[in-house]
Design a protein around this motif. Structure first.
Motif, PDB file in Angstrom:
ATOM      1  N   VAL A  89       0.697  -1.342   0.045  1.00 20.60           N
ATOM      2  CA  VAL A  89       0.115   0.109  -0.016  1.00 20.60           C
ATOM      3  C   VAL A  89       0.839   1.325  -0.109  1.00 20.60           C
ATOM      4  CG1 VAL A  89      -1.730   1.539   1.321  1.00 20.60           C
ATOM      5  CG2 VAL A  89      -2.051  -1.361   1.021  1.00 20.60           C
ATOM      6  N   SER A  90       2.171   1.372   0.724  1.00 18.04           N
ATOM      7  CA  SER A  90       2.876   2.553   0.955  1.00 18.04           C
ATOM      8  C   SER A  90       3.642   2.589  -0.630  1.00 18.04           C
ATOM      9  CB  SER A  90       3.966   2.066   2.161  1.00 18.04           C
ATOM     10  OG  SER A  90       3.519   2.208   3.100  1.00 18.04           O
ATOM     11  N   VAL A  91       3.739   1.640  -1.206  1.00 20.05           N
ATOM     12  CA  VAL A  91       4.529   1.732  -2.711  1.00 20.05           C
ATOM     13  C   VAL A  91       3.443   2.244  -3.620  1.00 20.05           C
ATOM     14  CG1 VAL A  91       5.520   0.578  -4.512  1.00 20.05           C
ATOM     15  CG2 VAL A  91       6.350   0.033  -2.095  1.00 20.05           C
ATOM     16  N   ILE A  92       2.288   1.809  -3.597  1.00 21.91           N
ATOM     17  CA  ILE A  92       1.218   2.491  -4.507  1.00 21.91           C
ATOM     18  C   ILE A  92       1.376   3.797  -4.139  1.00 21.91           C
ATOM     19  CG2 ILE A  92      -1.221   1.990  -4.995  1.00 21.91           C
ATOM     20  CD1 ILE A  92      -0.951  -0.970  -4.539  1.00 21.91           C
ATOM     21  N   SER A  93       0.793   3.915  -2.923  1.00 15.31           N
ATOM     22  CA  SER A  93       0.576   5.387  -2.406  1.00 15.31           C
ATOM     23  C   SER A  93       1.656   6.431  -2.992  1.00 15.31           C
ATOM     24  CB  SER A  93       0.283   5.442  -0.959  1.00 15.31           C
ATOM     25  OG  SER A  93      -0.744   4.630  -0.475  1.00 15.31           O
ATOM     26  N   SER A  94       2.943   5.883  -2.767  1.00 18.14           N
ATOM     27  CA  SER A  94       4.101   6.811  -2.989  1.00 18.14           C
ATOM     28  C   SER A  94       3.888   7.059  -4.736  1.00 18.14           C
ATOM     29  CB  SER A  94       5.290   6.051  -2.722  1.00 18.14           C
ATOM     30  OG  SER A  94       6.525   6.735  -3.167  1.00 18.14           O
ATOM     31  N   ILE A  95       3.646   6.182  -5.412  1.00 16.60           N
ATOM     32  CA  ILE A  95       3.358   6.296  -6.750  1.00 16.60           C
ATOM     33  C   ILE A  95       2.490   7.241  -7.513  1.00 16.60           C
ATOM     34  CG2 ILE A  95       3.040   5.025  -9.055  1.00 16.60           C
ATOM     35  CD1 ILE A  95       4.232   2.464  -7.791  1.00 16.60           C
ATOM     36  N   LEU A  96       1.332   7.017  -6.497  1.00 19.11           N
ATOM     37  CA  LEU A  96       0.319   8.007  -6.975  1.00 19.11           C
ATOM     38  C   LEU A  96       0.632   9.410  -6.369  1.00 19.11           C
ATOM     39  CD1 LEU A  96      -2.771   5.855  -5.763  1.00 19.11           C
ATOM     40  CD2 LEU A  96      -2.179   6.471  -7.989  1.00 19.11           C
ATOM     41  N   VAL A  97       1.317   9.579  -5.383  1.00 20.90           N
ATOM     42  CA  VAL A  97       1.836  10.862  -4.970  1.00 20.90           C
ATOM     43  C   VAL A  97       2.741  11.543  -5.868  1.00 20.90           C
ATOM     44  CG1 VAL A  97       3.178  12.275  -3.230  1.00 20.90           C
ATOM     45  CG2 VAL A  97       1.409  10.476  -2.345  1.00 20.90           C
ATOM     46  N   ARG A  98       3.505  10.593  -6.443  1.00 20.06           N
ATOM     47  CA  ARG A  98       4.648  11.229  -7.505  1.00 20.06           C
ATOM     48  C   ARG A  98       3.873  11.543  -8.608  1.00 20.06           C
ATOM     49  NH1 ARG A  98       7.150  10.316  -3.375  1.00 20.06           N
ATOM     50  NH2 ARG A  98       6.355  12.472  -3.077  1.00 20.06           N
ATOM     51  N   ARG A  99       2.922  10.830  -9.236  1.00 13.56           N
ATOM     52  CA  ARG A  99       2.100  11.286 -10.395  1.00 13.56           C
ATOM     53  C   ARG A  99       1.280  12.676 -10.223  1.00 13.56           C
ATOM     54  NH1 ARG A  99      -0.530   5.681 -12.934  1.00 13.56           N
ATOM     55  NH2 ARG A  99       1.363   4.742 -13.301  1.00 13.56           N
ATOM     56  N   LEU A 100       0.986  12.719  -9.091  1.00 15.38           N
ATOM     57  CA  LEU A 100      -0.040  13.834  -8.442  1.00 15.38           C
ATOM     58  C   LEU A 100       0.995  14.983  -8.668  1.00 15.38           C
ATOM     59  CD1 LEU A 100      -2.770  14.926  -7.708  1.00 15.38           C
ATOM     60  CD2 LEU A 100      -2.209  14.865  -5.357  1.00 15.38           C
ATOM     61  N   GLU A 101       2.043  14.982  -8.007  1.00 18.55           N
ATOM     62  CA  GLU A 101       3.129  15.697  -7.802  1.00 18.55           C
ATOM     63  C   GLU A 101       3.809  16.492  -9.335  1.00 18.55           C
ATOM     64  OE1 GLU A 101       8.093  16.174  -6.598  1.00 18.55           O
ATOM     65  OE2 GLU A 101       6.857  14.694  -5.998  1.00 18.55           O
ATOM     66  N   ARG A 102       3.819  15.313 -10.379  1.00 23.16           N
ATOM     67  CA  ARG A 102       4.107  15.683 -11.637  1.00 23.16           C
ATOM     68  C   ARG A 102       3.094  16.688 -12.331  1.00 23.16           C
ATOM     69  NH1 ARG A 102       6.768  10.619 -11.691  1.00 23.16           N
ATOM     70  NH2 ARG A 102       4.684   9.517 -12.554  1.00 23.16           N
ATOM     71  N   ARG A 103       1.945  16.253 -11.978  1.00 22.27           N
ATOM     72  CA  ARG A 103       0.743  16.924 -12.683  1.00 22.27           C
ATOM     73  C   ARG A 103       0.215  18.354 -12.242  1.00 22.27           C
ATOM     74  NH1 ARG A 103      -5.139  14.052 -14.068  1.00 22.27           N
ATOM     75  NH2 ARG A 103      -6.044  15.864 -15.181  1.00 22.27           N
ATOM     76  N   TYR A 104       0.498  18.470 -11.018  1.00 28.70           N
ATOM     77  CA  TYR A 104       0.193  19.541 -10.352  1.00 28.70           C
ATOM     78  C   TYR A 104       1.178  20.380  -9.741  1.00 28.70           C
ATOM     79  CZ  TYR A 104      -4.543  17.663 -11.032  1.00 28.70           C
ATOM     80  OH  TYR A 104      -5.637  17.141 -11.625  1.00 28.70           O
ATOM     81  N   ALA A 105       2.221  19.908  -9.047  1.00 30.50           N
ATOM     82  CA  ALA A 105       3.154  20.673  -8.146  1.00 30.50           C
ATOM     83  C   ALA A 105       4.110  21.450  -9.069  1.00 30.50           C
ATOM     84  CB  ALA A 105       4.088  19.696  -7.424  1.00 30.50           C
ATOM     85  N   THR A 106       4.353  22.603  -8.461  1.00 26.62           N
ATOM     86  CA  THR A 106       5.357  23.458  -8.963  1.00 26.62           C
ATOM     87  C   THR A 106       6.632  23.508  -8.278  1.00 26.62           C
ATOM     88  OG1 THR A 106       4.608  25.331  -7.473  1.00 26.62           O
ATOM     89  CG2 THR A 106       3.506  24.952  -9.841  1.00 26.62           C
ATOM     90  N   THR A 107       7.589  23.879  -9.065  1.00 17.56           N
ATOM     91  CA  THR A 107       9.173  23.864  -8.195  1.00 17.56           C
ATOM     92  C   THR A 107       9.417  25.530  -7.869  1.00 17.56           C
ATOM     93  OG1 THR A 107       9.915  24.094 -10.314  1.00 17.56           O
ATOM     94  CG2 THR A 107       9.834  21.875  -9.509  1.00 17.56           C
TER      95      THR A 107
END
Length: 217
Positions: free
Chosen positions: A199-217
């Motif tokens: 579950v942690s690995v799946i959550s981490s992958i989803l968070v990284r995808r969300l980060e690439r889509r919406y996050a800014t640097t």
């Protein structure tokens, strides 16, 4: 000690049911943490220095106190004052309040990172305070802190076994119950670890995808 595949298969449904409660507690607590954390942050920006410092010390106290004593307080102490809460609800509320003090600092950092020119532009345009926050500041601040907020979701999931202390039927509780009945703890505890990793690995992958889509640097 040999691994018993039949025993592992027999207890898997109970462990998955416990995992369901773990996920429910984590997600519901996370929603509370996100909302209440933003409330803490905005309250810290009030003009009153006394009120500001009071909020600061409240959040600092919660953040500096271990989660398990907080769980015990909500579940065992509050009923003595006439406030009785079910174990799962108590766990969700406590997780949410505890982690809200961390998300508050995340929001605060995101807001502080907004360029000064954004504030000055809002002032020059004479925008209402509500529009300044809802349309300009918060959308930018939240996008900047999505990675950190996502990490706290995973951290909360990994802290959820502490709900075992107040008898929430989560994953660790189910594994301990199965082991206590059979006297065999190798299979249930190993499976708990594997389920948490999955579950942690799946959550981490989803968070990284969300980060690439919406996050800014």
């Amino acid at each position: 000690m040999d691994w018993d595949w039949k025993y592992a298969g027999d207890i898997l449904p109970d462990l998955l049911d416990g995992l369901r409660y773990t996920v429910i507690a984590t997600l519901a607590g996370y929603v509370i943490a996100l909302v209440l954390g933003l409330v803490w942050t905005l309250l810290r920006r009030t003009p009153s220095r006394v009120f500001n410092q009071a909020i600061r010390w409240i959040t600092e106290f919660i953040r500096s106190t271990p989660l398990i004593p907080q769980l015990y307080f909500v579940f065992f102490v509050l009923p003595a004052w006439g406030v009785t809460i079910g174990s799962l609800t108590a766990g969700i509320i406590t997780l949410g309040i505890h982690y809200s003090t961390y998300t508050a600092e995340v929001y605060r950092a995101g807001i502080a990172d907004i360029p000064r020119g954004q504030w000055e532009a809002c002032t020059a345009l004479n925008l209402p305070r509500s529009r300044v926050w809802l349309d300009v500041i918060l959308p930018q601040a939240i996008r900047r802190v999505i990675p950190t907020l996502g990490n706290y979701l995973i951290a909360m999931f990994k802290d959820s076994p502490m709900l075992f202390a107040i008898n929430v039927a989560e994953l660790l509780f189910a594994a301990n119950k199965a082991g206590s009945v059979s006297g065999e703890f190798l299979e249930p505890m190993t499976m708990v670890g594997l389920l948490f990793v999955i579950v942690s690995v799946i959550s981490s992958i989803l968070v990284r995808r969300l980060e690439r889509r919406y996050a800014t640097t």
